[in-house]
Design an enzyme around this catalytic site. Structure first.
Site, mmCIF file in Angstrom:
data_model
loop_
_atom_site.group_PDB
_atom_site.id
_atom_site.type_symbol
_atom_site.label_atom_id
_atom_site.label_comp_id
_atom_site.label_asym_id
_atom_site.label_seq_id
_atom_site.Cartn_x
_atom_site.Cartn_y
_atom_site.Cartn_z
ATOM 1 N N CYS A 81 -6.495 -34.817 -55.114
ATOM 2 C CA CYS A 81 -7.039 -34.639 -56.454
ATOM 3 C C CYS A 81 -8.443 -35.231 -56.509
ATOM 4 O O CYS A 81 -8.728 -36.270 -55.907
ATOM 5 C CB CYS A 81 -6.135 -35.281 -57.514
ATOM 6 S SG CYS A 81 -6.461 -37.007 -57.857
ATOM 7 N N GLU A 82 -9.304 -34.527 -57.228
ATOM 8 C CA GLU A 82 -10.703 -34.952 -57.229
ATOM 9 C C GLU A 82 -10.947 -36.162 -58.130
ATOM 10 O O GLU A 82 -12.012 -36.771 -58.058
ATOM 11 C CB GLU A 82 -11.614 -33.793 -57.648
ATOM 12 C CG GLU A 82 -11.472 -33.354 -59.083
ATOM 13 C CD GLU A 82 -12.401 -32.183 -59.405
ATOM 14 O OE1 GLU A 82 -12.865 -31.524 -58.474
ATOM 15 O OE2 GLU A 82 -12.646 -31.959 -60.609
ATOM 16 N N HIS A 83 -9.983 -36.510 -58.948
ATOM 17 C CA HIS A 83 -10.180 -37.662 -59.830
ATOM 18 C C HIS A 83 -9.864 -38.982 -59.155
ATOM 19 O O HIS A 83 -10.449 -40.012 -59.491
ATOM 20 C CB HIS A 83 -9.314 -37.511 -61.092
ATOM 21 C CG HIS A 83 -9.713 -36.336 -61.930
ATOM 22 N ND1 HIS A 83 -8.813 -35.551 -62.615
ATOM 23 C CD2 HIS A 83 -10.924 -35.798 -62.166
ATOM 24 C CE1 HIS A 83 -9.466 -34.594 -63.245
ATOM 25 N NE2 HIS A 83 -10.745 -34.720 -62.984
ATOM 26 N N HIS A 84 -8.879 -38.979 -58.242
ATOM 27 C CA HIS A 84 -8.430 -40.233 -57.637
ATOM 28 C C HIS A 84 -8.447 -40.214 -56.111
ATOM 29 O O HIS A 84 -8.156 -41.233 -55.477
ATOM 30 C CB HIS A 84 -7.016 -40.569 -58.109
ATOM 31 C CG HIS A 84 -6.859 -40.606 -59.604
ATOM 32 N ND1 HIS A 84 -6.485 -39.506 -60.351
ATOM 33 C CD2 HIS A 84 -7.075 -41.612 -60.483
ATOM 34 C CE1 HIS A 84 -6.468 -39.831 -61.628
ATOM 35 N NE2 HIS A 84 -6.820 -41.097 -61.743
ATOM 36 N N GLN A 122 -5.566 -28.774 -59.425
ATOM 37 C CA GLN A 122 -4.547 -27.757 -59.133
ATOM 38 C C GLN A 122 -4.885 -26.422 -59.798
ATOM 39 O O GLN A 122 -4.708 -25.355 -59.220
ATOM 40 C CB GLN A 122 -3.171 -28.252 -59.595
ATOM 41 C CG GLN A 122 -2.050 -27.268 -59.265
ATOM 42 C CD GLN A 122 -0.690 -27.775 -59.684
ATOM 43 O OE1 GLN A 122 -0.470 -28.988 -59.787
ATOM 44 N NE2 GLN A 122 0.240 -26.875 -59.931
ATOM 45 N N HIS A 150 1.948 -34.756 -58.157
ATOM 46 C CA HIS A 150 0.661 -35.460 -58.092
ATOM 47 C C HIS A 150 0.900 -36.954 -57.921
ATOM 48 O O HIS A 150 1.395 -37.611 -58.833
ATOM 49 C CB HIS A 150 -0.143 -35.206 -59.369
ATOM 50 C CG HIS A 150 -0.664 -33.802 -59.464
ATOM 51 N ND1 HIS A 150 -1.988 -33.497 -59.337
ATOM 52 C CD2 HIS A 150 -0.012 -32.626 -59.641
ATOM 53 C CE1 HIS A 150 -2.146 -32.181 -59.436
ATOM 54 N NE2 HIS A 150 -0.965 -31.631 -59.627
ATOM 55 N N CYS A 152 -1.245 -39.234 -57.893
ATOM 56 C CA CYS A 152 -2.071 -40.062 -58.789
ATOM 57 C C CYS A 152 -1.327 -40.347 -60.087
ATOM 58 O O CYS A 152 -1.557 -41.369 -60.718
ATOM 59 C CB CYS A 152 -3.427 -39.406 -59.057
ATOM 60 S SG CYS A 152 -3.359 -37.871 -59.983
HETATM 61 ZN ZN LIG Z 1 -5.669 -37.548 -59.927
#
Ligand SMILES: [Zn+2]
Length: 190
Positions: A81-84, A122, A150, A152
């Site tokens: 995931c690009e956030h975490h 996703q 996920h 995260c």
């Molecule tokens: Zn994430």
């Protein structure tokens, strides 16, 4: 290979610094090779950058008069995931309705990997797989459903478990309820 042309990997020193920032001793035995390993594994998991659907499918595209729905289901994938920068993973189900051209079936999982192997959302990955297949094969329609967990959310306690399901329907799968129903029937768990 000459020294001048040797690829200088800048990731290991960054990982070493990260380990130190996290309170670790990068020199201890178990961690000595970790920066190099992390670099190799991150390079692998993001190798989709610089590739697109045409690279994934290559020349495995064949003229064929076949107009029934083709479904490849339960394709395992692993993405970040690009956030975490934590994994999300699960299965993708990919279908298309050929229109004179069919693609080698083994190329569909490869296509999924091209878009999974980068920092992702996703929702975006689902759409990119569908649009990539559409661009290369020019079919009557493409349908993609992705089911994923996920880490995260799970590891940070935001959500204990559960699947996130996303879908992208193009062409006949978007416009024709019967095509869509046939696809959903084909991927349904028995
Ligand atoms: Zn994430």
């Amino acid at each position: 290979m000459s020294v001048a042309h040797r690829f200088e990997d800048e990731v290991p020193p960054l990982v070493e610094r990260l380990l130190r920032e996290l309170g670790e001793d990068p020199a201890r035995e178990g961690l000595v090779d970790t920066p190099d390993r992390v670099s190799r594994s991150l390079r692998h998991l993001t190798e989709g950058y610089g590739m697109d659907a045409a690279d994934a499918i290559g020349d495995a595209l064949f003229e064929q008069d076949y107009d029934e729905i083709v479904v490849v289901k339960d394709i395992p994938f692993y993405s970040l995931c690009e956030h975490h920068i934590l994994p999300f993973f699960g299965v993708a189900h990919v279908a298309y309705a050929p229109q004179g051209r069919v693609v080698g079936l083994s190329k569909i999982p490869r296509l999924v990997d091209v878009y999974a192997h980068r920092l992702q959302l996703q929702e975006r990955m689902t759409r990119q797989v569908a649009e990539g297949l559409e661009t290369v094969t020019r079919p009557a329609g493409v349908a993609v459903v992705v089911e994923a967990r996920h880490l995260c959310m799970e590891m940070r306690g935001v959500e204990k478990q559960g699947q996130t399901v996303t879908s992208c329907m193009l062409g006949c799968f978007r416009d024709d309820a019967r095509s869509r129903a046939e696809f959903l029937q084909l991927i349904r768990r028995t």
